[in-house]
Design a protein around this motif. Structure first.
Motif, short mmCIF file in Angstrom:
data_model
loop_
_atom_site.label_atom_id
_atom_site.label_comp_id
_atom_site.label_asym_id
_atom_site.label_seq_id
_atom_site.Cartn_x
_atom_site.Cartn_y
_atom_site.Cartn_z
N GLU A 1 -43.22 61.61 89.96
CA GLU A 1 -43.96 60.63 89.18
C GLU A 1 -45.22 60.22 89.95
O GLU A 1 -45.24 60.22 91.19
CB GLU A 1 -43.10 59.39 88.93
N ILE A 2 -46.27 59.87 89.23
CA ILE A 2 -47.51 59.42 89.85
C ILE A 2 -47.70 57.93 89.60
O ILE A 2 -47.68 57.48 88.46
CB ILE A 2 -48.72 60.20 89.29
N VAL A 3 -47.82 57.17 90.68
CA VAL A 3 -48.03 55.73 90.60
C VAL A 3 -49.29 55.38 91.38
O VAL A 3 -49.41 55.71 92.56
CB VAL A 3 -46.82 54.95 91.18
N LYS A 4 -50.24 54.76 90.70
CA LYS A 4 -51.52 54.39 91.31
C LYS A 4 -52.19 55.60 91.97
O LYS A 4 -52.66 55.56 93.12
CB LYS A 4 -51.32 53.26 92.33
N LYS A 5 -52.18 56.72 91.25
CA LYS A 5 -52.82 57.96 91.67
C LYS A 5 -52.22 58.55 92.94
O LYS A 5 -52.88 59.29 93.68
CB LYS A 5 -54.33 57.75 91.85
N LYS A 6 -50.93 58.26 93.16
CA LYS A 6 -50.22 58.83 94.31
C LYS A 6 -48.87 59.39 93.83
O LYS A 6 -48.13 58.70 93.13
CB LYS A 6 -49.97 57.76 95.38
N VAL A 7 -48.58 60.64 94.21
CA VAL A 7 -47.30 61.24 93.86
C VAL A 7 -46.23 60.62 94.76
O VAL A 7 -46.39 60.58 95.99
CB VAL A 7 -47.32 62.77 94.04
N ILE A 8 -45.14 60.16 94.18
CA ILE A 8 -44.13 59.43 94.93
C ILE A 8 -43.52 60.25 96.07
O ILE A 8 -43.25 59.73 97.15
CB ILE A 8 -43.02 58.93 93.99
N ARG A 9 -43.35 61.56 95.88
CA ARG A 9 -42.74 62.38 96.93
C ARG A 9 -43.61 62.44 98.20
O ARG A 9 -43.12 62.75 99.28
CB ARG A 9 -42.46 63.79 96.41
N GLU A 10 -44.88 62.11 98.07
CA GLU A 10 -45.77 62.08 99.23
C GLU A 10 -45.51 60.84 100.08
O GLU A 10 -45.90 60.78 101.25
CB GLU A 10 -47.23 62.06 98.77
N ILE A 11 -44.84 59.85 99.50
CA ILE A 11 -44.54 58.59 100.18
C ILE A 11 -43.07 58.52 100.57
O ILE A 11 -42.74 58.15 101.70
CB ILE A 11 -44.92 57.39 99.28
N CYS A 12 -42.20 58.89 99.64
CA CYS A 12 -40.75 58.89 99.91
C CYS A 12 -40.36 60.30 100.39
O CYS A 12 -39.60 61.01 99.73
CB CYS A 12 -39.98 58.50 98.65
N ARG A 13 -40.86 60.69 101.53
CA ARG A 13 -40.72 62.07 102.00
C ARG A 13 -39.28 62.45 102.35
O ARG A 13 -38.86 63.59 102.12
CB ARG A 13 -41.65 62.29 103.20
N LYS A 14 -38.54 61.51 102.91
CA LYS A 14 -37.13 61.79 103.23
C LYS A 14 -36.29 61.86 101.97
O LYS A 14 -35.53 62.80 101.77
CB LYS A 14 -36.58 60.72 104.17
N LYS A 15 -36.43 60.87 101.12
CA LYS A 15 -35.65 60.82 99.88
C LYS A 15 -35.93 62.04 99.01
O LYS A 15 -35.02 62.61 98.41
CB LYS A 15 -36.02 59.54 99.10
N CYS A 16 -37.18 62.44 98.94
CA CYS A 16 -37.59 63.54 98.07
C CYS A 16 -37.59 64.88 98.77
O CYS A 16 -38.06 65.88 98.20
CB CYS A 16 -38.98 63.25 97.47
#
Length: 213
Positions: free
Chosen positions: A194-209
């Protein structure tokens, strides 16, 4: 079972209700996969209650397979009416025979050769980050066209490989998807892209994703 009913089996019983088993194999240097001892289901959950069937155990593998760059995970004795869904698979080299030198698995850390900042040909990791003066700032930039963090895709050039944060979730990150709010720990993996505020979530939740694999 595909009809939603609970699937049961008897571990160790290969005649009446055998359990599925998993095999590891490698195609390195062979035409057919090299099979190693299999792992059988240790505990059973019920589909009717929304639980998962868990497989836990230890593979005993040859030296060649332990050093293979990739392996094949195959299933045996899975009934046609049973639907197999895989999630949260972890394979780790935990030891080696005393006569063999120990081997520790390492994460591959290379720049993504397909990455182009803002999808521009002249902005690959090598070219976009060529200048040492601007490299640190650019490594921390977000490609707002595709929601990617530069250093996630250019870790080698950004000197990000040894950073402990590379494969971990961003602490304190929160998201609102639709009407629901999430933190990385509670985020369903189906929301990773999913993209939130022009950022893909997997780029932030790297361990979870499982960004690092």
């Amino acid at each position: 079972n595909k009809d939603g009913s609970a699937f049961t089996c008897t571990p160790g019983d290969n005649r009446v209700a055998p359990c599925p088993s998993a095999h590891l194999g490698s195609r390195v240097g062979t035409t057919n996969p090299e099979n190693d001892p299999f792992l059988t289901i240790a505990t059973m959950g019920s589909w009717a209650t929304g639980e998962w069937n868990n497989m836990t155990g230890l593979f005993t593998v040859s030296e060649k397979l332990a050093r293979a760059g990739s392996v094949l995970l195959a299933w045996h004795r899975t009934p046609a009416h049973v639907q197999v869904l895989l999630d949260d698979i972890t394979l780790s080299l935990v030891g080696a025979p005393s006569s063999q030198p120990s081997t520790t698995p390492t994460l591959v850390c290379e720049d993504d050769t397909t990455f182009k900042f803002m999808n521009k040909k002249k902005k690959s990791c090598k070219k976009y980050l060529k200048s040492k003066e601007t490299r640190t700032a650019r490594c921390n930039q977000w490609d707002k066209k595709f929601g990617k963090l530069v250093k996630n895709h250019c870790p080698k050039t950004c000197d990000y490989c040894a950073d402990a944060e590379r494969c971990l979730d961003d602490a304190g990150a929160k998201f609102k998807i639709g009407t629901k709010k999430y933190k990385c720990k509670k985020l369903p993996r189906t929301k990773c892209n999913e993209i939130v505020k022009k950022k893909v979530i997997r780029e932030i939740c790297r361990k979870k994703c499982k960004f690092c694999g």
